[in-house]
Design a protein around this motif. Structure first.
Motif, short mmCIF file in Angstrom:
data_model
loop_
_atom_site.label_atom_id
_atom_site.label_comp_id
_atom_site.label_asym_id
_atom_site.label_seq_id
_atom_site.Cartn_x
_atom_site.Cartn_y
_atom_site.Cartn_z
N ILE A 29 8.94 0.88 2.90
CA ILE A 29 9.11 -0.31 3.74
C ILE A 29 7.93 -1.26 3.56
CG2 ILE A 29 9.20 -1.15 6.13
CD1 ILE A 29 10.64 1.44 6.86
N CYS A 30 6.71 -0.71 3.66
CA CYS A 30 5.52 -1.57 3.62
C CYS A 30 5.30 -2.14 2.23
CB CYS A 30 4.29 -0.79 4.06
SG CYS A 30 4.43 -0.22 5.75
N LEU A 37 6.31 -10.54 1.21
CA LEU A 37 5.71 -11.50 2.13
C LEU A 37 4.41 -12.05 1.53
CD1 LEU A 37 5.90 -12.81 4.92
CD2 LEU A 37 4.55 -10.93 5.82
N GLY A 38 3.69 -11.17 0.83
CA GLY A 38 2.45 -11.59 0.19
C GLY A 38 2.66 -12.71 -0.81
N SER A 101 -1.10 -5.76 4.13
CA SER A 101 -0.92 -5.76 2.67
C SER A 101 -0.49 -7.13 2.18
CB SER A 101 0.13 -4.74 2.24
OG SER A 101 -0.11 -3.52 2.87
N ALA A 102 0.29 -7.84 2.99
CA ALA A 102 0.71 -9.20 2.61
C ALA A 102 -0.52 -10.08 2.45
CB ALA A 102 1.65 -9.78 3.66
N GLU A 157 -3.26 1.73 -2.10
CA GLU A 157 -3.87 1.52 -0.78
C GLU A 157 -2.83 1.67 0.33
OE1 GLU A 157 -6.99 1.14 0.41
OE2 GLU A 157 -7.44 1.73 -1.65
N ILE A 158 -1.64 1.11 0.12
CA ILE A 158 -0.58 1.20 1.13
C ILE A 158 -0.24 2.66 1.37
CG2 ILE A 158 1.84 0.68 1.66
CD1 ILE A 158 1.53 -1.92 0.14
N PHE A 159 -0.14 3.43 0.28
CA PHE A 159 0.19 4.84 0.42
C PHE A 159 -0.86 5.56 1.28
CE2 PHE A 159 1.28 9.14 -0.66
CZ PHE A 159 2.64 9.07 -0.91
#
Lengths: 220, 226
Positions: A29-30, A37-38, A101-102, A157-159
C-alpha cells in the motif's frame, strides 16, 4: 550461558506468517501510494506556478522534518477526533508512511527531472508536443532510469518503516514477535528470528541497489 | 464538525514536554558522538586488506543497515539483557542501538570520503616518510572529513527522527511525554499537534543550519560527496 531454543519460535510459524502477510500488505500500500503521490508532489515542486509550488514545498518540508512515528500516532489518536469515523491501525500507519515517503520521493523525482538536459525539452516542444506530452514521452522515461537506485532505496526504507505500525498494534512481523515473546517467554529467539527474516528479505534488495548504482555510473 | 480546540491543558504540561525534548536531545547527542567514533572504526576495519578484519565490520554494517531500527531496539532491550545477564534501562538500550545503527551508516560515509581522496595524497605522504596511520590522520582524514560534512548532517537529522522509537520502550522522550499528556488530559488532538510542531521546528532549525554550513563549504571550494 543462554540455551538457544528456536523450537518455540518454529512452533509459531503460522503466527509469523500472518505477520509477514501484514507487513507485505502495508508495504505494498505505502509503496504504491507513496511513490505515486510523490510523483505528483515532485511535479508540483518542479512547477513554476506558485499555486503548485508552494503547497508542494510546504508538504515536503513538513513531512520530511517530522518523525514518521509522530505522524502515525497523530493519524491514529488525533485525526479521528476531527473525523466522523474511526481510523484503523492499518489506515493510520499507511497514511503516515505513505505521506512521509511521498515527501522524500518527491525530491527524488524533482532532482531526476531537473537533471534532464534542457535540449530534450526544446526538442520535444519543437516537435509540437505539449508540456505534458513532453514530460510523459521524453523527460520521465529518461529521468526514471536515473532515479531507479534512489527509488529502490526508498522502497527499502518503506519496508523498514512498516515495523512502526506495531506501535499502534497493527498485526505485522514485529507485532507478532512481541506476541510470541510474551506467550512463550522467548524474546531472544523471537526477536532474533524477526531480525533474520528482515535481513534475508532486504539484503538482496540492498545488493540490487548497489548493482543499479554501478550500472548507472557506467552508463553515464 | 465543530470541535472545540483547547490548548490550555497542553501548555499546562509544558514542563513535561520540555523535559521530553531534553531527553530526546540527550539520546541524539550521545548516540551521535558514539556513532561517529564507532563509525570511523568500522570504516577503517572495512577498508583493511585483512579479511579477518574487514569481513566482520562489513557484516555488522550490512546487518544494521538492512534491519529495521525498531527491531534492533527491541532486540537490545528485550533479548540482549537475557543473553548477557545485565540490567538494561531504556536509555542504555536506546543509546547502544542508535550508536551502532548510526555507526553503520557513518561507516559508509567515512569509507566513501576516504576512498574519494586521491591516491597521490597517500603516495605523497608515504614518500615523505609517514606511516599509514600518520598519513591517514594528518593528510587523508582532514580532507575527507570536510567533504563528508553534508552527509553527516543529513544522517544526524535522520538520527534525531529515529530517536522517537524509544517511546515504544517507555523512555521519557518528547513523544512519550506527549502520550502521557494525551492520556492525562484527554486532549490527544492538541497534544500530538503541538508535539509534531515542536519536532518540526527543532528539525527544521537543524536542517537550515546544515544547509548554511554546506553553502559555506561550497564557497571555500570543496565539492561535497553524496
Amino acid at each position: 550461558m543462554h540455551q538457544w531454543d528456536f523450537a518455540s519460535v518454529l512452533a509459531n510459524t503460522d503466527a509469523l506468517a500472518v505477520g509477514a502477510l501484514g507487513t507485505l500488505r502495508i508495504f505494498a500500500i505505502c509503496l504504491v501510494a507513496g511513490l505515486s503521490l510523490g510523483l505528483l508532489v515532485g511535479l508540483g515542486r518542479y512547477s513554476q506556478r506558485r499555486a503548485f509550488y508552494w503547497p508542494a514545498t510546504a508538504f515536503v518540508e513538513f513531512f520530511r522534518n517530522t518523525p514518521v512515528l509522530v505522524q502515525i500516532i497523530w493519524f491514529y489518536f488525533a485525526l479521528p477526533i476531527l473525523m466522523p469515523f474511526s481510523i484503523s491501525p492499518l489506515a493510520a500507519a499507511s497514511l503516515g508512511i505513505s505521506l512521509n515517503s511521498a515527501a522524500f520521493s518527491a525530491e527524488i523525482y524533482r532532482g531526476g527531472i531537473q537533471s534532464i538536459d534542457r535540449g530534450q525539452w526544446d526538442g520535444a516542444r519543437a516537435l509540437g508536443m505539449t508540456f505534458l506530452q513532453a514530460m510523459r514521452r521524453i523527460i520521465l522515461p529518461q529521468a526514471l532510469k536515473r532515479m531507479t537506485p534512489a527509488l529502490t532505496n526508498r522502497a527499502i526504507e518503506i519496508f523498514k518503516m512498516s515495523t512502526l505500525a506495531s506501535a499502534i498494534a497493527y498485526v505485522e512481523l514485529l507485532q507478532q514477535a512481541k506476541l510470541i515473546a510474551s506467550l512463550n517467554f522467548n524474546p531472544i529467539e523471537a526477536y532474533t528470528a524477526v531480525a533474520v527474516i528482515f535481513f534475508v528479505f532486504l539484503w538482496p534488495l540492498v545488493q540490487l541497489t548497489y548493482v543499479l548504482e554501478r550500472r548507472l555510473a557506467r552508463d553515464e | 464538525m465543530a470541535y472545540q480546540w483547547d490548548f490550555t491543558p497542553v501548555f499546562a504540561n509544558a514542563d513535561l514536554l520540555a523535559q521530553g525534548l531534553v531527553n530526546t536531545l540527550k539520546v541524539t547527542g550521545v548516540s551521535l558522538a558514539c556513532g561517529l567514533v564507532l563509525g570511523l572504526g568500522f570504516a577503517l576495519m572495512r577498508l583493511s586488506r585483512q579479511r579477518l578484519v574487514s569481513w566482520p565490520a562489513g557484516f555488522v554494517i550490512e546487518v544494521f543497515r538492512t534491519t529495521p531500527p525498531l527491531v534492533q531496539l527491541f532486540w537490545f532491550f528485550f533479548a540482549l539483557p537475557l543473553i548477557v545477564g545485565i540490567e538494561m534501562t531504556p536509555l542504555l538500550a536506546a543509546v547502544v542501538t542508535f550508536s551502532i545503527q548510526s555507526a553503520a551508516f557513518f561507516a559508509e560515509v567515512f569509507r566513501a570520503g576516504i576512498v574519494s581522496v586521491e591516491r597521490g595524497q597517500w603516495d605523497g605522504a608515504r614518500a615523505i616518510g609517514m606511516t599509514h596511520g600518520q598519513a591517514l590522520r594528518r593528510i587523508v582524514l582532514p580532507q575527507a572529513v570536510k567533504r563528508m560534512i553534508p552527509a553527516f548532517m543529513e544522517r544526524a537529522i535522520e538520527l534525531m527522527k529515529t530517536t522517537t522509537l524509544v517511546a515504544t520502550i517507555a523512555y521519557a522522550d518528547l513523544l512519550f511525554a506527549a502520550n502521557e499528556i494525551a492520556q492525562k488530559t484527554f486532549r490527544p488532538l492538541e497534544t500530538f499537534t503541538v508535539v509534531a510542531l515542536i519536532y518540526f521546528v527543532v528539525i527544521t532549525a537543524f536542517s537550515l543550519a546544515a544547509r548554511q554550513l554546506e553553502r559555506r563549504l561550497a564557497v571555500s571550494g570543496e565539492s561535497t560527496v553524496h
